[in-house]
Design a protein around this motif. Structure first.
Motif, PDB file in Angstrom:
ATOM      1  N   ILE A 105      -4.368  -7.002  39.945  1.00  0.00           N
ATOM      2  CA  ILE A 105      -4.604  -6.109  41.090  1.00  0.00           C
ATOM      3  C   ILE A 105      -4.587  -4.668  40.569  1.00  0.00           C
ATOM      4  O   ILE A 105      -3.671  -4.252  39.882  1.00  0.00           O
ATOM      5  N   GLY A 106      -5.642  -3.921  40.882  1.00  0.00           N
ATOM      6  CA  GLY A 106      -5.760  -2.538  40.402  1.00  0.00           C
ATOM      7  C   GLY A 106      -6.570  -2.418  39.121  1.00  0.00           C
ATOM      8  O   GLY A 106      -6.928  -1.307  38.714  1.00  0.00           O
ATOM      9  N   PHE A 107      -6.890  -3.536  38.460  1.00  0.00           N
ATOM     10  CA  PHE A 107      -7.725  -3.502  37.261  1.00  0.00           C
ATOM     11  C   PHE A 107      -9.174  -3.192  37.656  1.00  0.00           C
ATOM     12  O   PHE A 107      -9.588  -3.457  38.783  1.00  0.00           O
ATOM     13  N   SER A 108      -9.938  -2.657  36.719  1.00  0.00           N
ATOM     14  CA  SER A 108     -11.365  -2.413  36.928  1.00  0.00           C
ATOM     15  C   SER A 108     -12.149  -3.646  36.491  1.00  0.00           C
ATOM     16  O   SER A 108     -11.789  -4.306  35.519  1.00  0.00           O
ATOM     17  N   ILE A 109     -13.242  -3.910  37.201  1.00  0.00           N
ATOM     18  CA  ILE A 109     -14.184  -4.961  36.797  1.00  0.00           C
ATOM     19  C   ILE A 109     -15.257  -4.288  35.954  1.00  0.00           C
ATOM     20  O   ILE A 109     -15.879  -3.314  36.375  1.00  0.00           O
ATOM     21  N   VAL A 110     -15.468  -4.820  34.752  1.00  0.00           N
ATOM     22  CA  VAL A 110     -16.519  -4.333  33.869  1.00  0.00           C
ATOM     23  C   VAL A 110     -17.442  -5.511  33.586  1.00  0.00           C
ATOM     24  O   VAL A 110     -17.030  -6.514  33.001  1.00  0.00           O
ATOM     25  N   ASP A 111     -18.697  -5.388  34.031  1.00  0.00           N
ATOM     26  CA  ASP A 111     -19.662  -6.465  33.864  1.00  0.00           C
ATOM     27  C   ASP A 111     -20.492  -6.265  32.600  1.00  0.00           C
ATOM     28  O   ASP A 111     -20.808  -5.128  32.234  1.00  0.00           O
ATOM     29  N   GLU A 112     -20.848  -7.368  31.942  1.00  0.00           N
ATOM     30  CA  GLU A 112     -21.648  -7.315  30.709  1.00  0.00           C
ATOM     31  C   GLU A 112     -22.969  -6.591  30.924  1.00  0.00           C
ATOM     32  O   GLU A 112     -23.434  -5.860  30.054  1.00  0.00           O
ATOM     33  N   THR A 119     -12.773  -1.777  41.573  1.00  0.00           N
ATOM     34  CA  THR A 119     -11.364  -2.083  41.367  1.00  0.00           C
ATOM     35  C   THR A 119     -10.992  -3.369  42.097  1.00  0.00           C
ATOM     36  O   THR A 119     -11.394  -3.579  43.244  1.00  0.00           O
ATOM     37  N   ILE A 120     -10.185  -4.186  41.448  1.00  0.00           N
ATOM     38  CA  ILE A 120      -9.704  -5.427  42.056  1.00  0.00           C
ATOM     39  C   ILE A 120      -8.650  -5.071  43.100  1.00  0.00           C
ATOM     40  O   ILE A 120      -7.687  -4.373  42.807  1.00  0.00           O
ATOM     41  N   THR A 121      -8.849  -5.583  44.317  1.00  0.00           N
ATOM     42  CA  THR A 121      -7.920  -5.286  45.411  1.00  0.00           C
ATOM     43  C   THR A 121      -7.055  -6.488  45.786  1.00  0.00           C
ATOM     44  O   THR A 121      -5.983  -6.320  46.338  1.00  0.00           O
ATOM     45  N   ALA A 122      -7.554  -7.703  45.509  1.00  0.00           N
ATOM     46  CA  ALA A 122      -6.812  -8.917  45.868  1.00  0.00           C
ATOM     47  C   ALA A 122      -7.412 -10.105  45.139  1.00  0.00           C
ATOM     48  O   ALA A 122      -8.519 -10.014  44.596  1.00  0.00           O
ATOM     49  N   VAL A 123      -6.674 -11.203  45.141  1.00  0.00           N
ATOM     50  CA  VAL A 123      -7.204 -12.478  44.662  1.00  0.00           C
ATOM     51  C   VAL A 123      -6.887 -13.496  45.739  1.00  0.00           C
ATOM     52  O   VAL A 123      -5.739 -13.631  46.168  1.00  0.00           O
ATOM     53  N   TYR A 124      -7.921 -14.180  46.205  1.00  0.00           N
ATOM     54  CA  TYR A 124      -7.766 -15.184  47.250  1.00  0.00           C
ATOM     55  C   TYR A 124      -7.807 -16.565  46.612  1.00  0.00           C
ATOM     56  O   TYR A 124      -8.707 -16.862  45.828  1.00  0.00           O
ATOM     57  N   THR A 125      -6.826 -17.384  46.949  1.00  0.00           N
ATOM     58  CA  THR A 125      -6.811 -18.744  46.423  1.00  0.00           C
ATOM     59  C   THR A 125      -7.176 -19.709  47.538  1.00  0.00           C
ATOM     60  O   THR A 125      -6.740 -19.559  48.676  1.00  0.00           O
ATOM     61  N   ALA A 126      -7.996 -20.675  47.193  1.00  0.00           N
ATOM     62  CA  ALA A 126      -8.419 -21.695  48.144  1.00  0.00           C
ATOM     63  C   ALA A 126      -8.630 -22.997  47.387  1.00  0.00           C
ATOM     64  O   ALA A 126      -8.765 -22.994  46.163  1.00  0.00           O
ATOM     65  N   GLU A 127      -8.658 -24.090  48.121  1.00  0.00           N
ATOM     66  CA  GLU A 127      -8.874 -25.378  47.465  1.00  0.00           C
ATOM     67  C   GLU A 127     -10.207 -25.429  46.750  1.00  0.00           C
ATOM     68  O   GLU A 127     -10.302 -25.921  45.635  1.00  0.00           O
ATOM     69  N   ALA A 128     -11.248 -24.930  47.387  1.00  0.00           N
ATOM     70  CA  ALA A 128     -12.587 -25.028  46.816  1.00  0.00           C
ATOM     71  C   ALA A 128     -12.808 -24.062  45.652  1.00  0.00           C
ATOM     72  O   ALA A 128     -13.343 -24.450  44.614  1.00  0.00           O
ATOM     73  N   GLN A 129     -12.398 -22.796  45.813  1.00  0.00           N
ATOM     74  CA  GLN A 129     -12.713 -21.783  44.802  1.00  0.00           C
ATOM     75  C   GLN A 129     -11.795 -20.583  44.966  1.00  0.00           C
ATOM     76  O   GLN A 129     -11.655 -20.066  46.072  1.00  0.00           O
ATOM     77  N   ASP A 130     -11.195 -20.121  43.884  1.00  0.00           N
ATOM     78  CA  ASP A 130     -10.438 -18.874  43.920  1.00  0.00           C
ATOM     79  C   ASP A 130     -11.434 -17.722  43.795  1.00  0.00           C
ATOM     80  O   ASP A 130     -12.451 -17.834  43.106  1.00  0.00           O
ATOM     81  N   LEU A 131     -11.128 -16.607  44.465  1.00  0.00           N
ATOM     82  CA  LEU A 131     -12.039 -15.468  44.500  1.00  0.00           C
ATOM     83  C   LEU A 131     -11.296 -14.177  44.196  1.00  0.00           C
ATOM     84  O   LEU A 131     -10.220 -13.934  44.730  1.00  0.00           O
ATOM     85  N   ILE A 132     -11.896 -13.342  43.364  1.00  0.00           N
ATOM     86  CA  ILE A 132     -11.376 -12.007  43.087  1.00  0.00           C
ATOM     87  C   ILE A 132     -12.091 -11.051  44.033  1.00  0.00           C
ATOM     88  O   ILE A 132     -13.320 -11.034  44.102  1.00  0.00           O
ATOM     89  N   ALA A 133     -11.313 -10.266  44.784  1.00  0.00           N
ATOM     90  CA  ALA A 133     -11.888  -9.266  45.688  1.00  0.00           C
ATOM     91  C   ALA A 133     -11.944  -7.928  44.961  1.00  0.00           C
ATOM     92  O   ALA A 133     -10.949  -7.467  44.418  1.00  0.00           O
TER      93      ALA A 133
END
Length: 186
Positions: A105-112, A119-133
């Protein structure tokens, strides 16, 4: 000890019985690893208060915890909806390319392809797929957690490196390249 030195384990959800037991929701991958828990930190009014565990029963659908010196339903009710924490040094050391969700949380996303995005604000966990917000142009963008998309991490730079699928960011933008809700602000 501060919350920055700890990680969220779960939450006390409701009382169980009349002798101070409480139902506990564990927000962890392997709840059975917490069967021998001796103490835990309970967040009350922004402070972390240590409690000694008298007994804990880890079950698939509902775990039960009993603290020392909490012997009545009235005493247990005061702890309901409190978050539970453990010190970060309880966590196993991870490989360089692995991470715990709470630490990014608070890290920057750097794409290739697209470079630094947001900036990452949250991570959502779910049965089907975890998601980085990620906050991208004041819009929440959800990034699936998978080895094909999330590549590596640089803790010193506080950056998470990704290879986002083509068009993922554009799904969250209008045709003109602005966030979907930008029209509403005018």
């Amino acid at each position: 000890m501060t919350k920055e030195d700890c990680y969220l384990v779960g939450k006390l959800t409701k009382t169980h019985g009349l002798k101070g037991e409480m139902a506990i929701w564990l927000d962890v991958d392997y709840p059975e690893e917490y069967e021998d828990l001796e103490s835990i930190l309970v967040e009350m009014k922004g402070e972390l208060i240590p409690y000694f565990v008298e007994e804990i029963q880890i079950r698939a659908n509902k775990s039960i915890i009993k603290f020392e010196d909490i012997d009545t339903i009235e005493a247990a009710q005061k702890l309901i909806n409190c978050d539970l924490y453990l010190p970060n040094d309880n966590l196993e050391e991870l490989d360089d390319d692995q991470f715990y969700y709470h630490e990014i949380i608070g890290f920057s996303i750097v794409d290739e392809t697209q470079g630094k995005l947001g900036t990452i604000t949250a991570v959502y966990t779910a049965e089907a797929q975890d998601l980085i917000a990620m906050n991208y142009q004041n819009k929440e963008v959800l990034i699936p957690v998978s080895d094909e998309i999330v590549k590596t991490i640089d803790r010193e730079k506080k950056e998470l490196y990704t290879d986002l699928p083509a068009g993922l960011i554009e799904v969250y933008l209008d045709e003109d390249g602005t966030p979907d809700d930008a029209d509403e602000e005018e």
